[in-house]
Design a protein around this motif. Sequence first.
Motif, PDB file in Angstrom:
ATOM      1  N   ILE A 175     -14.017  16.339  19.639  1.00  0.00           N
ATOM      2  CA  ILE A 175     -12.949  15.443  20.092  1.00  0.00           C
ATOM      3  C   ILE A 175     -11.649  15.742  19.344  1.00  0.00           C
ATOM      4  O   ILE A 175     -10.570  15.493  19.865  1.00  0.00           O
ATOM      5  N   LEU A 176     -11.765  16.307  18.146  1.00  0.00           N
ATOM      6  CA  LEU A 176     -10.558  16.696  17.415  1.00  0.00           C
ATOM      7  C   LEU A 176      -9.896  17.882  18.101  1.00  0.00           C
ATOM      8  O   LEU A 176      -8.684  17.947  18.249  1.00  0.00           O
ATOM      9  N   GLN A 177     -10.753  18.812  18.512  1.00  0.00           N
ATOM     10  CA  GLN A 177     -10.222  19.998  19.189  1.00  0.00           C
ATOM     11  C   GLN A 177      -9.525  19.595  20.493  1.00  0.00           C
ATOM     12  O   GLN A 177      -8.430  20.057  20.788  1.00  0.00           O
ATOM     13  N   ALA A 179      -8.171  16.728  21.167  1.00  0.00           N
ATOM     14  CA  ALA A 179      -6.929  16.030  20.851  1.00  0.00           C
ATOM     15  C   ALA A 179      -5.833  17.021  20.498  1.00  0.00           C
ATOM     16  O   ALA A 179      -4.693  16.900  20.938  1.00  0.00           O
TER      17      ALA A 179
ATOM     18  N   GLN C 113      -6.827   7.534  21.282  1.00  0.00           N
ATOM     19  CA  GLN C 113      -6.253   8.868  21.453  1.00  0.00           C
ATOM     20  C   GLN C 113      -5.176   9.108  20.404  1.00  0.00           C
ATOM     21  O   GLN C 113      -5.099  10.186  19.816  1.00  0.00           O
ATOM     22  N   GLU C 117      -5.315  12.112  17.757  1.00  0.00           N
ATOM     23  CA  GLU C 117      -4.284  13.146  17.698  1.00  0.00           C
ATOM     24  C   GLU C 117      -3.682  13.237  16.302  1.00  0.00           C
ATOM     25  O   GLU C 117      -3.463  14.329  15.780  1.00  0.00           O
ATOM     26  N   SER C 120      -6.239  14.887  14.144  1.00  0.00           N
ATOM     27  CA  SER C 120      -6.432  16.319  14.411  1.00  0.00           C
ATOM     28  C   SER C 120      -5.266  17.143  13.863  1.00  0.00           C
ATOM     29  O   SER C 120      -5.461  18.249  13.372  1.00  0.00           O
ATOM     30  N   TYR C 124      -6.087  20.046  11.300  1.00  0.00           N
ATOM     31  CA  TYR C 124      -5.830  21.455  11.625  1.00  0.00           C
ATOM     32  C   TYR C 124      -4.631  22.043  10.895  1.00  0.00           C
ATOM     33  O   TYR C 124      -4.536  23.234  10.716  1.00  0.00           O
TER      34      TYR C 124
END
Lengths: 279, 207, 207
Positions: A175-177, A179, C113, C117, C120, C124
């Motif tokens: 779900i991170l990917q 997002a 969401q 976001e 993430s 990342y």
Amino acid sequence: MTESEVEQHTVNLARVNDEWFSELPDDLYIPPEAFAIMLERFEGPLDFLLYLVKKNGLDLVKLDIAPIASQYLAYIKLMHQLDIELAGDYLVMAALLADLKSRLLLPAPKSLTVEDDPRQSLLARLEEYARIKQGAALLNDQLVEGRDVFAVTVGVSNILPDNAEPEITRFNADILQLAMRAILSRPPVVEHRIIAEEVPLEERIIAVRQALQSGKSIRFDHLLVRAQGRMGIVVTFMAILELLRQQEIEIVDDGLKENQNKEDQSPSLLTVRGLNLAA
Amino acid sequence: MQPNVQHPEEYPTSNLIDKAHALRILEAVLYASETPVPTLVLSQAFEDEYDTQHDHKITNAQIESWLNQLSAKLADSALELIKTATGYRIQVRPKYARIVTRLWPERPVRLSQALLETLSVIAYRQPVTRADIEQLRGVTVNSQILRTLFERQWIAEDGFRPVAGRPALLVTTKYFLDAFGLQSLEQLPELTEMNQIIHDLNDKNIE
Amino acid sequence: MQPNVQHPEEYPTSNLIDKAHALRILEAVLYASETPVPTLVLSQAFEDEYDTQHDHKITNAQIESWLNQLSAKLADSALELIKTATGYRIQVRPKYARIVTRLWPERPVRLSQALLETLSVIAYRQPVTRADIEQLRGVTVNSQILRTLFERQWIAEDGFRPVAGRPALLVTTKYFLDAFGLQSLEQLPELTEMNQIIHDLNDKNIE
């Protein structure tokens, strides 16, 4: 620019354009470069019109729209001459006001009722906008959470009193990917003024043809030239379509595999191979 | 922490409940919550704590009385208890906003004039379409602003207008009310007379 | 609760400071903070408030004394002041934690969401500042979301970027890895997709 220079400037303008500048408002003595800054202070043509209305101390209800329209048009014209870039909204309003003015100059038809008065719709808009603006000011006066007041959230002690096994909810890292992909696939938010470098289709066709000459397979992204940006992606894709049409290359992987086979999660991208033209 | 049943006559049904303990339960819930807490949730906090043991219900009146006492307890602090659209919230008083924003300059919500006007149209004229906003403000709607309003959950789509293109109708949400410290849309500040508006705006623009 | 200036002789340099007001400032900062507050930040809170007026610095000893008084003020409440590795924080006492976790047992389940976001981006692109997240997502970072991420201990501050404002750098923690079933950050699902490529190209063009 000194004041006398501004004055001189204005007087000259008045001689050239009698229609517009005979009615120049006093505050046109603002240095021209200040216009641009002044414009930024307004939220649009209605805001600007409202400013003119207020500056003249006019009662909006009884307002004769003509002087305001003239002022507005004078400003717009001057800014145009000074090469100050204007948002389209201002020009649309200018066209509307010019139309309104010209119609008001015609003798009023006998049948003209209040509802038909072309001023009414503009005045109604101005009034409504003034209310919206007031609403904005009132909202701004509210105590806003995150700006004027801060909601309190304290953590809860990590020490569990009964030493119970905390129920850990596990999440799938995918779900991170998803997002992150959602973010990256959005168009960039900031509007950048990018002078689009032309990416010639012919150049791309030649480049792709050369890259595939040896008959090997190449993934789409390896055919791109970074410096060419998005336009490069589009034109490279067009080049591939053209070469496909001419049957110089073939598709090895259409990049849709992921959808067809859910088991296989490996990333799939369009891959093409050159055909032996000598054959 | 000691049981302390000082006012059994005030709340005869709950004389088994230690008032100080009750206030602490309310504190725990109100301070820990990430969002305003509805009375229902507050009473649930007590259900678990008392009802099963003592077999009686805590009334909403009882809870409100405790909330008043909690509010009084905060009088001398930097905090205050307020009621918003979705419930009760403890917040840092506006007086201290300056200190907070100075320490965390990146945090505070900034409300631009364009955002406020867009929000004003939606709040006062809801439901409205995007085109309505453009018509009312005389400028193109900035997608960035709508996105921010959606992101904060201050606005939401609520159906569509049955015309060509079926444009979505925008309304404000209860989170908008929460953020602006309002209990309902009726509490939106009233828009005044036209002349007054012109007068006020005059003052504002001259700043 | 009452102002109670009993020991003016203890801190002769700050006898001009109203103790009750000082405690309220500490409260404002501690309650508004999303993370434990280091002593340095606490002393910054007083800088504008007092130093310019009275021309003297608030000492750490002074602040610690006030913190003790604040702690005493919390004795009768559901809250406690604790010192963590990174600073001071106010939290719900273990005794009342049960009530909170029972009221919101679903707390960790739903990830919005916006939260995903934000998380993430931190995962990342770490370390990132708040501004980095805003830049990438195109919307203002919601403080509530960061608060939630901090509270779950999925993210932490790790130093700051040496630019104006010294914005804090955010990283993910081992609790984040635990929650997402990862052994290390290398196990994050790879982003070798078209949108990554496009994104990189965009970055290049903007530079």
